[in-house]
Design a protein around this motif. Structure first.
Motif, PDB file in Angstrom:
ATOM      1  N   ARG A   9       0.629  -1.206  -0.027  1.00 16.58           N
ATOM      2  CA  ARG A   9      -0.178   0.015  -0.086  1.00 16.58           C
ATOM      3  C   ARG A   9       1.047   1.216   0.160  1.00 16.58           C
ATOM      4  O   ARG A   9       0.561   2.168  -0.722  1.00 16.58           O
ATOM      5  CB  ARG A   9      -0.883   0.101   1.019  1.00 16.58           C
ATOM      6  N   ALA A  10       1.973   1.243   0.630  1.00 18.06           N
ATOM      7  CA  ALA A  10       2.558   2.453   0.957  1.00 18.06           C
ATOM      8  C   ALA A  10       3.353   2.655  -0.414  1.00 18.06           C
ATOM      9  O   ALA A  10       3.398   3.779  -0.994  1.00 18.06           O
ATOM     10  CB  ALA A  10       3.870   2.253   2.099  1.00 18.06           C
ATOM     11  N   GLU A  11       3.971   1.677  -1.162  1.00 15.16           N
ATOM     12  CA  GLU A  11       4.358   1.732  -2.528  1.00 15.16           C
ATOM     13  C   GLU A  11       3.598   2.214  -3.506  1.00 15.16           C
ATOM     14  O   GLU A  11       3.953   3.191  -4.265  1.00 15.16           O
ATOM     15  CB  GLU A  11       4.920   0.371  -2.944  1.00 15.16           C
ATOM     16  N   ALA A  12       2.353   1.806  -3.399  1.00 20.05           N
ATOM     17  CA  ALA A  12       1.391   2.281  -4.365  1.00 20.05           C
ATOM     18  C   ALA A  12       1.118   3.776  -4.232  1.00 20.05           C
ATOM     19  O   ALA A  12       0.892   4.596  -5.098  1.00 20.05           O
ATOM     20  CB  ALA A  12      -0.240   1.393  -4.216  1.00 20.05           C
ATOM     21  N   ALA A  19       3.387  10.719  -9.385  1.00 16.79           N
ATOM     22  CA  ALA A  19       2.714  11.236 -10.548  1.00 16.79           C
ATOM     23  C   ALA A  19       1.923  12.415 -10.391  1.00 16.79           C
ATOM     24  O   ALA A  19       1.288  12.790 -11.284  1.00 16.79           O
ATOM     25  CB  ALA A  19       1.998  10.185 -11.030  1.00 16.79           C
ATOM     26  N   ARG A  20       1.739  13.067  -9.120  1.00 13.99           N
ATOM     27  CA  ARG A  20       1.103  14.192  -9.058  1.00 13.99           C
ATOM     28  C   ARG A  20       1.715  15.329  -9.772  1.00 13.99           C
ATOM     29  O   ARG A  20       3.094  15.623  -9.565  1.00 13.99           O
ATOM     30  CB  ARG A  20       0.909  14.619  -7.491  1.00 13.99           C
ATOM     31  N   ARG A  21       1.106  16.183 -10.297  1.00 10.18           N
ATOM     32  CA  ARG A  21       1.732  17.289 -11.063  1.00 10.18           C
ATOM     33  C   ARG A  21       0.696  18.727 -10.571  1.00 10.18           C
ATOM     34  O   ARG A  21      -0.501  18.578 -10.976  1.00 10.18           O
ATOM     35  CB  ARG A  21       1.677  17.452 -12.577  1.00 10.18           C
ATOM     36  N   GLU A  22       1.199  19.779 -10.270  1.00  8.67           N
ATOM     37  CA  GLU A  22       0.490  20.931  -9.695  1.00  8.67           C
ATOM     38  C   GLU A  22       0.396  21.760 -10.870  1.00  8.67           C
ATOM     39  O   GLU A  22       1.294  22.058 -11.672  1.00  8.67           O
ATOM     40  CB  GLU A  22       1.375  21.581  -8.650  1.00  8.67           C
TER      41      GLU A  22
END
Lengths: 349, 336
Positions: A9-12, A19-22
């Motif tokens: 879960r932590a890896e996911a 992959a977050r982009r602001e």
């Protein structure tokens, strides 16, 4: 040895965070999106290609049915040629303009095209990113389906070289961190996952329900590890940050009926910061895990030790204790926030 | 707790926004009533400000994540392409396209020079030694070679029996879709610093020059240009425009200037796309002229008149149309 579920879960979660982009909206407020994975984009493309192939087949079949075999030579042929040209080159652009950055395939998979800088998605950007498909998609496809038209009698080495060169474009999204293909590069667009807004109940606002999850008291004492001694910040030079103060708790007052069962002193609420609060929130919200009861027990034990909570809670009260601690801790940290004093984690003052 | 009451007070309006977006996603923005459409940006901004307040007063992770998702979802609807398709097309034809061409006149000039250079080189070389004709034309000679007799060559220019009139439409459509594909490719190849684009344009010029030299050697120049120019004015301009689109992209990569290459690509890419879409439109008309008009009209004066009219029209269009809107736009963006 299989790593435990929480490692997965932590890896996911880490992969998602990477992959977050602001972007900054035209109103000046930053919001973040998750970049679409290459697999999702391939799936969306595949669906679109199937739709396009199906449309082509339907048009030709219909023409055959309506005019028999003899429609060759009629006015229908140029119409079909132009229709197919438009389908091949403007299918994606048409839908992305009409459906706010989604084609049927993207919609099915849950992806959207946005402007990389957060502005309005312009029609010219949509056209630019999709006209590049001639180079990125149709040329490799044609190349695969039958030799290059540009060079009919090409020697084998040229074929291999041209193939490698062309497939670089197909692989481009795998080679940069924003997963941009050539079309995204020239249009300044990004493909992101369409977020699904789900508003769950506020942990600090719910009347207690379902917290009386009782499990055998004996199990708790066995599962809980011995409380670790308070440690200094391992990342700081010795002496720079002393160990967090452990404030002796005053005796807990008698629980009121219906009100909070546990009370926490100012000093006990100064121990943890926002990071730990959010970890606790995740623990409380994670109702799917099979090891939930055990986890809650371990966490409750750790917190009691860390903030020197006494007297210790009785077995079976772990969830209620954690919920009330969460509410009290959040109220405390939010009050600090209002005065501009934020506490990122337990190592900060 | 402040954050708890903050959420309680606003939850209803968030729900309203969520419902509106769900509706717009399912049935399209057009399905919203006028009232709902007016409400949408209002609710979006309210939710956006709620997000920024929540970030500063609330530590409820679930709440900020929800608001961020909701705002993100609404952002697609509010800042997706919202303009009506019909008005976008009008905007494009009435000023955006000619303005983009004017803005990238240097790229267009380069495309022009390359084509003319190719044509001149091939013309001079072929005139002096007809063997070069085969080198330049390759597969495209199609029976029009130096070995053909003058009357055969002349026949190609005026032969209107070769194709049944019912096939003319098909011929025109095929010409269009092939040429347009090459045009789009010339644009896309700009991404590899424009070298293949330059090659494509130069090669296009070579073919033209070799062809012209062959016909000139038989004194058929006037007939040839009457055959070529009615569609050629539009087609050659379109090919040069496609090349200019490619060079526009290439310039962003090769000469980034003060901005980063990626930033440059964004600005240049959109202009290049505008130019190339126009080139597809031009090739459509060129295909019609080539496939239908040229095969049916053999009168030389009429052919030259059509060529002249198209030339004047495109010059007028690219030099004059949409200047006022362009200036207004540049003023609005603070460029002048």
């Amino acid at each position: 040895v299989t790593p435990p579920a929480h490692v997965y879960r932590a890896e996911a979660r880490n992969a998602l965070l990477r992959a977050r982009r602001e972007i900054v909206t035209p109103e000046g407020i930053p919001i973040s999106f998750t970049l679409a994975s290459v697999g999702d984009r391939a799936a969306a493309l595949f669906i679109d290609l199937v739709i396009m192939a199906g449309t082509t087949l339907a048009v030709v079949t219909l023409a055959n049915l309506a005019f028999g075999g003899g429609f060759r030579g009629s006015w229908l042929v140029p119409l079909i040629i132009i229709l197919l040209f438009l389908l091949l080159n403007f299918y994606f652009a048409f839908f992305e303009v009409r459906w706010q950055g989604a084609t049927p395939g993207k919609r099915r998979v849950g992806l959207r095209v946005i402007d990389g800088r957060g502005g309005q998605l312009e029609a010219s950007a949509v056209l630019a990113r999709n006209l590049m498909r001639e180079l990125e998609l149709w040329m490799p496809l044609r190349f695969l389906l039958g030799g290059s038209e540009l060079w009919p009698d090409a020697p084998p080495w040229a074929t291999v070289l041209a193939g490698a060169w062309i497939f670089v474009f197909l692989l481009l999204p795998l080679l940069n961190k924003d997963r941009l293909r050539a079309g995204d590069l020239i249009a300044g667009t990004r493909v992101v996952v369409q977020p699904k807004p789900v508003l769950v109940a506020d942990l600090a606002d719910t009347t207690m329900s379902g917290h009386q999850l009782l499990f055998p008291p004996g199990m708790m004492t066995e599962a809980a590890p011995p409380p670790p001694p308070p440690q200094a910040n391992p990342y700081a030079p010795p002496g720079m940050f002393p160990a967090p103060p452990v404030v002796p708790a005053p005796a807990a007052p008698a629980p009121r009926r219906g009100g909070p069962l546990f009370t926490f002193s100012e000093g006990q609420l100064e121990v943890y910061g926002e990071f730990e609060l959010q970890v606790l929130e995740n623990v409380l919200r994670d109702t799917g895990g099979i090891d939930r009861e055990q986890t809650l027990g371990v966490v409750a034990e750790k917190i009691q030790t860390k903030i020197a909570y006494s007297p210790r809670i009785s077995p079976g009260q772990e969830e209620r204790f954690l919920r009330e601690f969460y509410a009290a801790q959040r109220a405390h940290l939010e009050k600090r926030m209002l005065f501009g004093k934020r506490k990122a984690d337990k190592y900060k003052k | 707790m402040r954050s708890v009451s903050f959420r309680r007070e606003r939850e209803a309006s968030w729900q309203e926004l969520e419902d509106l977006i769900a509706l717009a996603d399912r049935d399209g923005v057009r399905a919203l009533t006028a009232g709902q459409l007016a409400r949408l940006p209002h609710l979006y901004r309210a939710t956006l400000s709620a997000l920024s307040v929540a970030r500063s007063i609330s530590l409820d992770q679930a709440l900020t994540q929800y608001l961020e998702s909701l705002v993100g979802r609404a952002y697609f609807v509010v800042y997706g392409t919202r303009q009506h398709l019909r008005s976008q097309i009008w905007d494009y034809l009435s000023w955006r396209w000619p303005a983009a061409v004017r803005r990238r006149w240097r790229a267009l000039l380069l495309a022009f020079v390359l084509t003319v250079a190719g044509a001149s080189v091939a013309f001079v070389m072929t005139r002096d030694n007809m063997d070069y004709y085969y080198t330049f034309m390759g597969e495209m000679a199609q029976g029009r070679t130096p070995a053909s007799s003058t009357s055969e060559l002349r026949g190609v220019l005026y032969d209107n029996d070769a194709t049944a009139s019912s096939m003319l439409g098909t011929f025109a459509a095929q010409l269009f879709s092939n040429n347009a594909r090459v045009g789009i490719l010339a644009f896309a190849l700009g991404f590899v610093v424009g070298l293949p684009t330059a090659f494509l344009l130069f090669y296009n010029g070579l073919v033209l020059g070799a062809f012209a030299a062959l016909y000139a050697s038989r004194g058929l120049s006037i007939d040839l240009w009457g055959w070529l120019l009615p569609h050629g004015v539009t087609e050659l301009s379109a090919v040069m425009l496609a090349g200019a689109g490619g060079f526009t992209i290439a310039a962003a990569i090769a000469f980034p200037g003060v901005k980063s290459r990626l930033e440059n690509l964004r600005d240049h890419g959109k202009d290049a796309a505008r130019i190339v879409i126009g080139c597809v439109i031009m090739l459509f008309f060129a295909g019609m002229i080539e496939g239908i008009f040229r095969q049916t009209v053999t009168s030389v004066p009429v052919r030259y008149t059509v060529a002249g009219v198209t030339a004047v029209w495109w010059l007028f269009y690219f030099l004059v149309v949409g200047r006022r809107r362009e200036d207004e736009d540049r003023l609005a963006r603070g460029e002048i």
